[in-house]
Write a protein that holds these residues in place. Sequence first.
Motif, PDB file in Angstrom:
ATOM      1  N   UNK A   1      -7.926  31.592  24.319  1.00  0.00           N
ATOM      2  CA  UNK A   1      -6.878  31.172  23.380  1.00  0.00           C
ATOM      3  C   UNK A   1      -7.490  30.894  22.018  1.00  0.00           C
ATOM      4  N   UNK A   2      -6.722  31.216  20.972  1.00  0.00           N
ATOM      5  CA  UNK A   2      -7.212  30.953  19.618  1.00  0.00           C
ATOM      6  C   UNK A   2      -6.734  29.570  19.175  1.00  0.00           C
ATOM      7  N   UNK A   3      -7.228  29.151  18.000  1.00  0.00           N
ATOM      8  CA  UNK A   3      -6.780  27.854  17.476  1.00  0.00           C
ATOM      9  C   UNK A   3      -5.276  27.881  17.211  1.00  0.00           C
ATOM     10  N   UNK A   4      -4.790  29.056  16.692  1.00  0.00           N
ATOM     11  CA  UNK A   4      -3.346  29.181  16.424  1.00  0.00           C
ATOM     12  C   UNK A   4      -2.551  29.039  17.720  1.00  0.00           C
ATOM     13  N   UNK A   5      -3.103  29.567  18.823  1.00  0.00           N
ATOM     14  CA  UNK A   5      -2.448  29.421  20.120  1.00  0.00           C
ATOM     15  C   UNK A   5      -2.289  27.947  20.500  1.00  0.00           C
TER      16      UNK A   5
ATOM     17  N   UNK B   1       0.479  26.482  18.565  1.00  0.00           N
ATOM     18  CA  UNK B   1       1.757  26.932  19.127  1.00  0.00           C
ATOM     19  C   UNK B   1       2.080  26.158  20.402  1.00  0.00           C
ATOM     20  N   UNK B   2       1.054  25.942  21.235  1.00  0.00           N
ATOM     21  CA  UNK B   2       1.290  25.200  22.487  1.00  0.00           C
ATOM     22  C   UNK B   2       1.785  23.785  22.184  1.00  0.00           C
ATOM     23  N   UNK B   3       1.192  23.151  21.162  1.00  0.00           N
ATOM     24  CA  UNK B   3       1.634  21.794  20.807  1.00  0.00           C
ATOM     25  C   UNK B   3       3.113  21.819  20.410  1.00  0.00           C
ATOM     26  N   UNK B   4       3.474  22.810  19.569  1.00  0.00           N
ATOM     27  CA  UNK B   4       4.863  22.859  19.094  1.00  0.00           C
ATOM     28  C   UNK B   4       5.835  23.172  20.229  1.00  0.00           C
ATOM     29  N   UNK B   5       5.488  24.185  21.034  1.00  0.00           N
ATOM     30  CA  UNK B   5       6.452  24.563  22.087  1.00  0.00           C
ATOM     31  C   UNK B   5       6.507  23.518  23.205  1.00  0.00           C
TER      32      UNK B   5
ATOM     33  N   UNK C   1       6.565  27.727  27.056  1.00  0.00           N
ATOM     34  CA  UNK C   1       5.236  27.528  26.484  1.00  0.00           C
ATOM     35  C   UNK C   1       4.374  28.769  26.744  1.00  0.00           C
ATOM     36  N   UNK C   2       4.408  29.278  27.968  1.00  0.00           N
ATOM     37  CA  UNK C   2       3.572  30.439  28.312  1.00  0.00           C
ATOM     38  C   UNK C   2       3.986  31.650  27.491  1.00  0.00           C
ATOM     39  N   UNK C   3       5.289  31.883  27.391  1.00  0.00           N
ATOM     40  CA  UNK C   3       5.782  33.023  26.607  1.00  0.00           C
ATOM     41  C   UNK C   3       5.329  32.950  25.162  1.00  0.00           C
ATOM     42  N   UNK C   4       5.327  31.742  24.616  1.00  0.00           N
ATOM     43  CA  UNK C   4       5.046  31.605  23.186  1.00  0.00           C
ATOM     44  C   UNK C   4       3.632  32.039  22.829  1.00  0.00           C
ATOM     45  N   UNK C   5       2.704  31.974  23.802  1.00  0.00           N
ATOM     46  CA  UNK C   5       1.339  32.409  23.497  1.00  0.00           C
ATOM     47  C   UNK C   5       0.924  33.609  24.349  1.00  0.00           C
TER      48      UNK C   5
END
Length: 413
Positions: A313-317, A320-324, A346-350
């Motif tokens: 996972x990247x930092x952006x991921x 995204x996980x925090x937001x979703x 959450x899984x879909x978002x990343x």
Amino acid sequence: MKLWVKIILGLILGVIFGTLAPQYAGYVKPVGDLFINSIKMLIVPLIFSSLLVGVTGMDDIKKMGRVGLKTFSLYLATTAFAITIGLAIGTILQPGAGLDYQVPAKSAITQSSSTFSATIVNLIPKNPIQAMAEGNVLQIIIFAILIGISLNLIGKKGRPVIDFFDSFAEGMYKLTALVMEMAPYGVFALMAFVSSKYGLSVLLPLGKVVIGVYLGCLVHATVTLAGSIAFIARLSPVKFLKGIIDALAVAYSTASSSGTLPITIRCARKNLGVSDNISSFVLPLGATINMDGTAMYQGVAALFIAQAYNIDLTFANYVTIIATSTLASIGSAGVPGAGLIMLTLVLNSVGLPVEGIAIIAGVDRILDMARTTVNVIGDCMVTVLVAKGEGELNEDIFNLDPTNPDLSKAAKA
Ligand code: ASP
């Protein structure tokens, strides 16, 4: 024997019974179902009547807005803390490392159908009776607030209805107390059933994720939540936790924060000294939208699935996980298993394989019990903070030992 001691005893004996004699656990299950049904029976009439009366008690619209804003901000802030703890634990503990699952050829992406604007539009019940029949807590909250405000606006004419719901709410509180007498037996039966289903053989391969979620719950409950009670509210965290012990035992054994709501409200009023106004507003809202344990769990679970499938996972991921996860926890209903279903979001978002959910599903109940308990602690913490800030916390009641049999007499006085 005091009630809370009986409940904890029921919990421990239930685990022993379910582990030693799993084949008989099915026989006691109806007792657990009877208990769950009894608490569910209380939810709609209790929220509606107590919130309506609570709102009419806050005849100052400004105060209502202030309480709403404080509540919402605190709920969001604690959720963000929780998810950060979840991600930290998932990174340090690496619960999925070494499992080496193969990424499925085509992962079945399930799209969430409700959009943000639809969620907002649906806050207003087209038919309040239907909202009650379906137990849609957010819609019931909105309806009760609107009626409460209107009753205040009509002045003296509104009095009979307010008095009616006031005595109705008192009756519901009493009924909650009566249902609680059944709690030790209900908790025993529920724990016996859960323990009979989850033997060690199911738990071992997923042991690290279970440890991760329980550790995250412990850290969030003690550092963030109890810490806020100690350092922000300047009250004893031990008294706080003792005061809500009945609600925690029920949350743990039922895995439903909405189901536990009547007990949570009762603990907040009787043991923590929170006013009826505040508890009847902040707690139902919390049971619906504030899920610290669920957010934390989603962080650990997402990292677990990424590690199990060897996906970096990247930092952006992470962001995204925090937001979703925050959104998913707000959207999760306070019922068993809701957090697992919202994990798809959450899984879909990343772009993580949704199939990972099937792996976690095997132990999800065990995780659900812990995260639900933290969800309830989070609701109670925010309630105490808001009540204290509004001068609606009776610290004499808070500081009494709730395990002391004289407490109920003192609380009534
Ligand atoms: N069972 C949780 C609750 O009721 C929600 C979840 O599944 O995370 O609070």
